[in-house]
Design an enzyme around this catalytic site. Structure first.
Site, short mmCIF file in Angstrom:
data_model
loop_
_atom_site.label_atom_id
_atom_site.label_comp_id
_atom_site.label_asym_id
_atom_site.label_seq_id
_atom_site.Cartn_x
_atom_site.Cartn_y
_atom_site.Cartn_z
N TYR A 151 3.81 -13.34 -15.72
CA TYR A 151 2.59 -12.55 -15.25
C TYR A 151 1.19 -12.89 -15.36
O TYR A 151 0.24 -13.05 -14.57
CB TYR A 151 2.79 -11.20 -15.70
CG TYR A 151 2.09 -10.00 -14.86
CD1 TYR A 151 2.24 -9.67 -13.57
CD2 TYR A 151 1.05 -9.34 -15.85
CE1 TYR A 151 1.57 -8.76 -13.40
CE2 TYR A 151 0.25 -8.43 -15.08
CZ TYR A 151 0.45 -8.17 -13.96
OH TYR A 151 -0.32 -7.10 -13.42
N LYS A 207 -1.53 -14.22 -12.63
CA LYS A 207 -2.85 -13.45 -12.45
C LYS A 207 -4.00 -14.34 -12.83
O LYS A 207 -5.20 -14.13 -12.44
CB LYS A 207 -2.71 -12.26 -13.31
CG LYS A 207 -1.70 -11.11 -12.87
CD LYS A 207 -1.95 -10.76 -11.45
CE LYS A 207 -1.20 -9.52 -10.96
NZ LYS A 207 -1.59 -9.06 -9.68
N ILE A 261 -3.20 0.86 -15.98
CA ILE A 261 -3.39 1.76 -15.00
C ILE A 261 -2.12 2.75 -14.89
O ILE A 261 -1.08 2.29 -14.87
CB ILE A 261 -3.74 1.25 -13.63
CG1 ILE A 261 -4.84 0.22 -13.87
CG2 ILE A 261 -4.09 2.25 -12.64
CD1 ILE A 261 -6.07 0.92 -14.39
N VAL A 283 5.50 -9.84 1.71
CA VAL A 283 4.35 -10.98 1.25
C VAL A 283 4.97 -12.17 0.52
O VAL A 283 4.19 -13.26 0.79
CB VAL A 283 3.22 -10.25 0.26
CG1 VAL A 283 2.57 -9.19 0.84
CG2 VAL A 283 3.80 -9.78 -1.19
N ALA A 303 0.76 -1.34 0.11
CA ALA A 303 0.05 0.04 0.10
C ALA A 303 0.85 1.26 -0.07
O ALA A 303 0.19 2.44 0.03
CB ALA A 303 -0.94 0.04 1.22
N ARG A 352 2.64 2.63 -2.43
CA ARG A 352 2.40 3.32 -3.69
C ARG A 352 1.59 2.77 -4.51
O ARG A 352 0.90 1.69 -4.34
CB ARG A 352 3.98 3.41 -4.25
CG ARG A 352 4.55 2.10 -4.59
CD ARG A 352 5.96 2.55 -5.01
NE ARG A 352 6.60 1.16 -5.44
CZ ARG A 352 6.79 0.55 -6.54
NH1 ARG A 352 6.35 1.09 -7.67
NH2 ARG A 352 7.54 -0.69 -6.44
#
Ligand code: NDP
Length: 253
Positions: free
Chosen positions: A161, A165, A194, A70, A13, A15
């Site tokens: 990736y 995902k 994004i 994580v 969280a 950035r």
């Protein structure tokens, strides 16, 4: 938006999209008129996390920092324990932390494939599992996992990736089955392109090419993903579980 819960953990969280999610959630109050307490996870960037905490508090919200990587299962478990010991439970989890390590498959080392899976998929499994243990006892909880449009359409140079995902989407559905009878919901969002540090790494020609395929003709903003995440966490989405919400400007319909 209504929230019955009282606290939320957002991974990564400090950035990007995670920051926008934490900031948005920090502005909500729950049914007891208490601000949602936002636990800001970060792995190294204390300054970024602490600045965000200050911003949430300046808006009248509540926030706390929880430092862990994580990919380290023990640290993740300890992080969740810290929150539960402090607040008496965990209402919401957003598994946001993620990385890219793009390369054409023929040049990609197996370690580079596995590294992305460790961050983007294994950590989400650990987070969902630990949250489900706590939330099952509470008979309440909601989890949102960040997947990607790349899970839905694939992409050149992103086999690692895309696999990570895609795994997040199918794993989320399986968690949704396991959580349902205990009133714990699991959903995904699949952002398109994004504007964050992650997409800033794309070369300009590639970015221009992507833009041609986005009907809304622009990159998305982190806060636009945050809105979808907040909705799925909230009571407004109380009959939605195992779902994947696209936030991609029409890039993939
Ligand atoms: P950024 O690269 O801007 O930020 C990633 C965040 O994840 C950072 O806070 C980073 O921390 C954190 N993080 C990475 N690895 C770890 C770790 N091992 N432990 C703890 N934190 C970690 O990415 P975005 O904000 O753009 O992406 C957020 C999520 O949204 C990701 O899951 C991404 O895959 C997904 N997404 C993003 C899209 C986009 O176009 N931007 C599109 C589709 C999905 P640090 O600062 O320490 O590196």
């Amino acid at each position: 938006m209504e929230f019955s819960g009282h606290n939320v953990l957002v991974t990564g969280a400090n950035r990007g999209i995670g920051r926008a999610i934490a900031l948005l959630l920090g502005g909500y109050r729950n049914r007891d008129s208490q601000p949602l307490k936002v636990w800001i996870n970060y792995r190294a960037d204390h300054k970024g996390a602490d600045t965000l905490k200050g911003e949430i508090e300046n808006l009248g919200g509540r926030a706390a920092l929880v430092k862990f990587d994580v990919t380290c299962e023990e640290e993740f478990i300890e992080g969740v324990k810290t929150i539960v010991d402090s607040d008496g439970g965990l209402s919401y989890l957003v598994n946001n932390a993620g990385i890219v390590l793009d390369k054409l498959a023929v040049r990609m080392k197996t370690e580079e494939f596995v590294r992305v899976l460790e961050t983007n998929l294994k950590s989400v499994f650990v987070g969902c599992r630990e949250a489900l243990k706590v939330m099952s006892k509470q008979r309440f909880g909601s989890v949102v996992n960040l997947s990607s449009v790349i899970a839905e359409k694939g992409n050149l140079g992103q086999t690692n990736y895309a696999a990570s995902k895609g795994g997040v989407i199918s794993m989320t559905k399986s968690f949704a089955y396991e959580g349902a009878l205990r009133h714990v919901r699991f959903n995904c969002v699949t952002p398109g392109f994004i504007a964050t540090d992650m997409s800033a790494g794309l070369d300009d020609a590639l970015k221009a090419d992507y833009l041609k395929n986005i009907p809304l003709a622009r990159l998305g903003e982190a806060k636009e993903v945050a809105g979808a995440v907040a909705f799925l966490l909230s009571d407004l989405a109380s009959y939605i579980t195992g779902e994947t919400l696209k936030v991609n400007g029409g890039l993939y319909m």
